[in-house]
Design an enzyme around this catalytic site. Structure first.
Site, mmCIF file in Angstrom:
data_model
loop_
_atom_site.group_PDB
_atom_site.id
_atom_site.type_symbol
_atom_site.label_atom_id
_atom_site.label_comp_id
_atom_site.label_asym_id
_atom_site.label_seq_id
_atom_site.Cartn_x
_atom_site.Cartn_y
_atom_site.Cartn_z
ATOM 1 N N HIS A 43 0.911 -1.247 0.390
ATOM 2 C CA HIS A 43 -0.118 -0.423 -0.251
ATOM 3 C C HIS A 43 1.017 1.149 0.317
ATOM 4 O O HIS A 43 0.609 1.684 -0.932
ATOM 5 C CB HIS A 43 -1.212 0.087 1.466
ATOM 6 C CG HIS A 43 -1.394 0.928 1.429
ATOM 7 N ND1 HIS A 43 -2.938 1.097 2.102
ATOM 8 C CD2 HIS A 43 -2.024 2.473 0.608
ATOM 9 C CE1 HIS A 43 -3.183 2.222 2.172
ATOM 10 N NE2 HIS A 43 -2.612 3.607 1.374
ATOM 11 N N GLU A 115 1.360 8.195 -3.870
ATOM 12 C CA GLU A 115 1.515 7.159 -2.464
ATOM 13 C C GLU A 115 2.848 7.658 -2.137
ATOM 14 O O GLU A 115 3.540 8.515 -1.314
ATOM 15 C CB GLU A 115 1.482 5.828 -2.157
ATOM 16 C CG GLU A 115 0.628 4.686 -2.091
ATOM 17 C CD GLU A 115 0.157 5.339 -1.038
ATOM 18 O OE1 GLU A 115 0.909 5.248 -0.266
ATOM 19 O OE2 GLU A 115 -0.954 6.001 -0.832
ATOM 20 N N HIS A 119 2.936 10.576 1.289
ATOM 21 C CA HIS A 119 4.347 10.085 1.634
ATOM 22 C C HIS A 119 5.528 10.326 1.001
ATOM 23 O O HIS A 119 7.063 10.361 2.095
ATOM 24 C CB HIS A 119 4.290 8.362 2.653
ATOM 25 C CG HIS A 119 2.332 7.885 2.893
ATOM 26 N ND1 HIS A 119 2.237 8.994 3.821
ATOM 27 C CD2 HIS A 119 1.527 8.207 2.022
ATOM 28 C CE1 HIS A 119 0.613 8.545 4.045
ATOM 29 N NE2 HIS A 119 0.524 8.046 2.591
HETATM 30 P P1 5GP Z 1 -4.076 6.662 1.264
HETATM 31 O O1 5GP Z 1 -5.214 5.811 2.129
HETATM 32 O O2 5GP Z 1 -2.963 6.238 0.769
HETATM 33 O O3 5GP Z 1 -4.170 8.333 1.208
HETATM 34 O O4 5GP Z 1 -5.394 6.626 -0.227
HETATM 35 C C1 5GP Z 1 -4.994 5.000 -0.566
HETATM 36 C C2 5GP Z 1 -5.729 6.203 -2.141
HETATM 37 O O5 5GP Z 1 -5.058 5.686 -3.261
HETATM 38 C C3 5GP Z 1 -6.922 6.313 -2.255
HETATM 39 O O6 5GP Z 1 -7.167 7.709 -2.807
HETATM 40 C C4 5GP Z 1 -7.376 5.084 -3.401
HETATM 41 O O7 5GP Z 1 -8.657 5.143 -3.343
HETATM 42 C C5 5GP Z 1 -5.811 5.087 -3.588
HETATM 43 N N1 5GP Z 1 -5.963 3.151 -4.390
HETATM 44 C C6 5GP Z 1 -5.494 3.422 -5.186
HETATM 45 N N2 5GP Z 1 -5.522 1.819 -5.347
HETATM 46 C C7 5GP Z 1 -5.189 1.092 -4.213
HETATM 47 C C8 5GP Z 1 -5.394 0.289 -3.473
HETATM 48 O O8 5GP Z 1 -5.065 -0.639 -3.996
HETATM 49 N N3 5GP Z 1 -5.533 0.582 -1.921
HETATM 50 C C9 5GP Z 1 -5.849 1.443 -1.696
HETATM 51 N N4 5GP Z 1 -6.088 1.117 0.111
HETATM 52 N N5 5GP Z 1 -5.749 2.641 -1.850
HETATM 53 C C10 5GP Z 1 -6.186 2.515 -3.502
HETATM 54 P P1 5GP Z 2 -7.152 5.519 6.971
HETATM 55 O O1 5GP Z 2 -7.894 7.083 7.489
HETATM 56 O O2 5GP Z 2 -8.099 4.935 5.365
HETATM 57 O O3 5GP Z 2 -6.728 4.512 7.758
HETATM 58 O O4 5GP Z 2 -6.009 5.955 6.554
HETATM 59 C C1 5GP Z 2 -6.008 6.668 5.007
HETATM 60 C C2 5GP Z 2 -4.871 7.371 4.493
HETATM 61 O O5 5GP Z 2 -3.897 8.226 5.954
HETATM 62 C C3 5GP Z 2 -3.761 6.626 4.646
HETATM 63 O O6 5GP Z 2 -3.482 5.717 3.466
HETATM 64 C C4 5GP Z 2 -2.530 7.018 4.509
HETATM 65 O O7 5GP Z 2 -1.813 7.792 3.588
HETATM 66 C C5 5GP Z 2 -2.454 7.810 5.603
HETATM 67 N N1 5GP Z 2 -2.844 6.850 7.178
HETATM 68 C C6 5GP Z 2 -3.623 6.729 7.627
HETATM 69 N N2 5GP Z 2 -2.841 6.456 8.806
HETATM 70 C C7 5GP Z 2 -1.475 6.411 9.137
HETATM 71 C C8 5GP Z 2 -0.292 6.281 9.707
HETATM 72 O O8 5GP Z 2 -0.659 5.532 10.527
HETATM 73 N N3 5GP Z 2 0.660 7.287 9.345
HETATM 74 C C9 5GP Z 2 0.442 7.404 8.478
HETATM 75 N N4 5GP Z 2 1.962 7.856 8.209
HETATM 76 N N5 5GP Z 2 -0.376 7.643 7.726
HETATM 77 C C10 5GP Z 2 -1.429 6.774 8.074
#
Ligand code: 5GP
Ligand code: 5GP
Ligand code: 5GP
Length: 225
Positions: A43, A115, A119
């Site tokens: 991810h 990503e 990040h």
């Molecule tokens: P994050 O949660 O890392 O900020 O965001 C993930 C972003 O990447 C979301 O906008 C999600 O739609 C996109 N994305 C594309 N492919 C994937 C996947 O395979 N898994 C996840 N978790 N997010 C994906």
């Molecule tokens: P979710 O709210 O789906 O857990 O996370 C959304 C997005 O916030 C993740 O895809 C990731 O990009 C970021 N995120 C969530 N938890 C963490 C964390 O513990 N550390 C970091 N660096 N990013 C995070």
């Protein structure tokens, strides 16, 4: 312009189980390269603070207005766009190990771009280094086979003790990881993501310094994919 080094304490290498991403109300879509292997997929590689900080601790000038807001990781540190050219020798390995499963057009490069921008720009690694580091750790510690060696194999009927998954990963990699679960369409608790921790130089696994409330239960499923 020369930007100064980002300060953070460790990385999370986050891998998602495709069976759990897909067995959700939202469902999933395969990338245009086809159905990924029955294997964890990357991810992201996420820089993190070991303690959440108030903005004031990060930036004194803003303390008055944002005192209550806690930041637990840096994100979107600059506006450098991911260039396919920079990672061209990694694309085959990335397609296999970092596939997109979201229903957003099937281009894994767009997932990698997201990503990188959120990040990777905070990682102190260059584009090639960022993706090569994530791929290298995934290859060195194959979570799917570490779990299989402990008898934890994909199944739509079997449930596993969360503690047995935790122990298998600790024994197989040498370090503790954090685990996150989600709910399947029938409400079952599924192992969704594994968070391994890596030192801030991106060189060695470490025990994860922060406990995580990952929505898991004592017993979880590892759904087929
Ligand atoms: P994050 O949660 O890392 O900020 O965001 C993930 C972003 O990447 C979301 O906008 C999600 O739609 C996109 N994305 C594309 N492919 C994937 C996947 O395979 N898994 C996840 N978790 N997010 C994906
Ligand atoms: P979710 O709210 O789906 O857990 O996370 C959304 C997005 O916030 C993740 O895809 C990731 O990009 C970021 N995120 C969530 N938890 C963490 C964390 O513990 N550390 C970091 N660096 N990013 C995070
Ligand atoms: P984003 O808004 O950032 O696209 O995604 C928000 C959250 O929804 C992310 O945690 C991502 O993992 C999830 N998500 C986005 N698209 C999909 C999808 O097509 N299927 C599933 N199961 N989750 C998705």
């Amino acid at each position: 312009a020369v930007s100064s080094a980002e300060e953070f304490d460790f990385f999370y290498l986050v891998q998602q189980w495709p069976g759990s991403f897909c067995d959700t109300k939202k469902g999933c879509c395969f990338p245009d390269t086809g159905k990924p292997a029955t294997d964890f997929g990357i991810h992201g590689l996420w820089p993190n603070y070991a303690e959440c900080k108030t903005r004031g601790e990060l930036d004194g000038a803003l303390e008055m207005v944002t005192r209550r807001r806690k930041k637990c990781w840096p994100e979107s540190c600059n506006s450098e766009r991911l260039k396919l050219w920079e990672i061209r020798d990694l694309v085959t390995e990335l397609d296999a190990n970092w596939p997109t499963l979201a229903c957003k057009g099937g281009k894994s490069f767009e997932f990698w771009t997201h990503e990188w921008e959120k990040h990777g720009t905070c990682s102190n690694l260059d584009q090639h280094g960022y993706f090569a580091t994530a791929l290298g750790f995934k290859a060195r510690h194959n979570l799917t086979s570490i779990l299989a060696d402990a008898g934890i194999v994909p199944s739509d009927t079997e449930t596993y003790f969360l503690s047995s998954i935790r122990d298998a990963i600790r024994e197989g990699t040498g370090f503790t990881a954090n685990l996150e679960c989600n709910r399947g369409v029938d409400g079952e608790t599924q192992l969704f993501q594994v968070y391994q921790c890596i030192d801030r130089d991106g060189e060695n696994l470490i025990d994860c310094p922060l406990p995580m409330q990952g929505n898991c239960k004592d017993r979880v499923q590892l759904p087929a994919f």
